[in-house]
Design an enzyme around this catalytic site. Sequence first.
Site, short mmCIF file in Angstrom:
data_model
loop_
_atom_site.label_atom_id
_atom_site.label_comp_id
_atom_site.label_asym_id
_atom_site.label_seq_id
_atom_site.Cartn_x
_atom_site.Cartn_y
_atom_site.Cartn_z
N HIS A 1 27.96 47.96 40.63
CA HIS A 1 28.86 47.29 41.59
C HIS A 1 30.02 48.22 41.97
CE1 HIS A 1 30.99 43.64 43.17
NE2 HIS A 1 32.05 44.39 42.91
N GLU A 2 30.65 48.80 40.97
CA GLU A 2 31.81 49.67 41.24
C GLU A 2 31.41 51.01 41.84
OE1 GLU A 2 34.78 48.59 41.18
OE2 GLU A 2 34.20 46.65 40.33
N HIS B 1 31.46 50.45 45.50
CA HIS B 1 32.82 50.52 46.07
C HIS B 1 33.29 51.96 46.17
CE1 HIS B 1 33.50 46.29 46.31
NE2 HIS B 1 33.49 46.08 45.01
#
Length: 494
Positions: free
Chosen positions: A146-147, A150
């Site tokens: 997920h990160e 980003h």
Amino acid sequence: MIPIPVVVCVLGGWSVIYLADTLLRSSSSLKASYEDWLMSYGLSISPFHMRWQTALFNRLFYSWGRWKPRFLYLWFSIGMVFGIVAMFGSVVLLGKTLIQTLTLMITEAPAVQNDRMLQVVVPGVNLPISQLTYFFTAILISGVIHEVGHGVAAIREQVRFNGFGIFIFIVYPGAFVDLFTTHLQLISPVQQLRIFCAGVWHNFVLGVASLIVLFLLPAILFPFYYTGVGALVTEVTEDSPANGPRGLFVGDLVTHLQDCSVRGVEDWNSCLGEISQKTQIGYCINAAILQQLSFPARVYRRLDGTVECCSNSSLTDVCFSYSNNLDSHLYTCLPARKAIEASQVCRTNMDCQKDFVPSLCVTPSLENQTRLIRVKHPPHVDMLFVGHPMHLQYTVSLSSFVPRHNFLSIDLPVVIETMCKYLISLSGALAVINAVPCFALDGQWILNSFLEATLASLIVEKQNRELVGFLILLAGSALLAANVALGLWMVTAR
């Protein structure tokens, strides 16, 4: 309720960590060196929260963010569309889940609970302790992916990347990226959307990739394992009714449950479900053998109305019911293994009329939810199980993968399969939850950027747009909080 030992361990562990941190910070001789040590390693500690941040991976992130710019532009543009759709979809899903939870609370119907797509997971309550490794590993992997989404998206949009980190909150692990806030505020709302939506997009991709691996696992492991020949026993719990000298052992290959063929774990589960739903099946016994094996016994009714005709102390004899031309309700006590071993299954006497040998269909007379199940696991003698079929399902672990060579582990396919299932569910759940328009989640920034990109011409005043966003965030936060609170109550308090 949450098990007391789990609560004690969690609270005790965090108390020790926080107490040690407080003592070191309050020490005049150790405070400076301790804080320097924390800063040098990127560590920070607060109540029930510990985090580690580093710049070690910055070069790797920048290499990913500058790889094939046109492809990454298309990739994160698709992710932006997915993130916006997920934001609206998550609200619908949470609303449906809340209605289902309220319905379950009012009607107390267990079927509704099984239909809920989102459920609160509490380790040690509705998550077995044996599955904690899979659970926390899947959460950490999902959080890192997920990160990474980003971080790579931010570098693609020329936002400065400061570092990557991992944290633990109470017992749940997670990850984060540190971006330069000023750069984020200077880029356009559409660029912001690509960054904010990248996390849920990568979680969705991870879930799909895990689903593909799970689906193709038989083909991937084909050179080492074969499937479709039975269900391989990988574990039998100590309290399992299948545990015993004539029970199941690790490495046994189950091929049949009664007359139901078992080619894998799915067949095992479906056969047990079918056996528990249908009435007890019977067995064909030669009339002469029946007369030879049976012995007189007192017949009486149990509390549930079923008939018993064997001594309660007998571990080998079972009461059977049958009918002949003269009487339709006859009962006899028979040694179960001698009576039904190698016998054909039946429902009526007509199923046994073969080879002109007079045979009768005898059916075990057991309590309503109890079944006698003949489990075939060649070359061993059939296991005879008497009890509720679900007890057999919950206490015996199996795999559909059979090693082609003796040196191969029987647990490896189970580990891969279980990890894929956890990644599918937890990565998908992380995508749904983070997409909710709620304070402190990705959904907050997705919503704000979406409103700036779409309503700037309709609502000219920025304050009015912020008010609209605030009201939506307030409703989304209340919706998520209601789901979590009621979900926790359903899991722990009931």
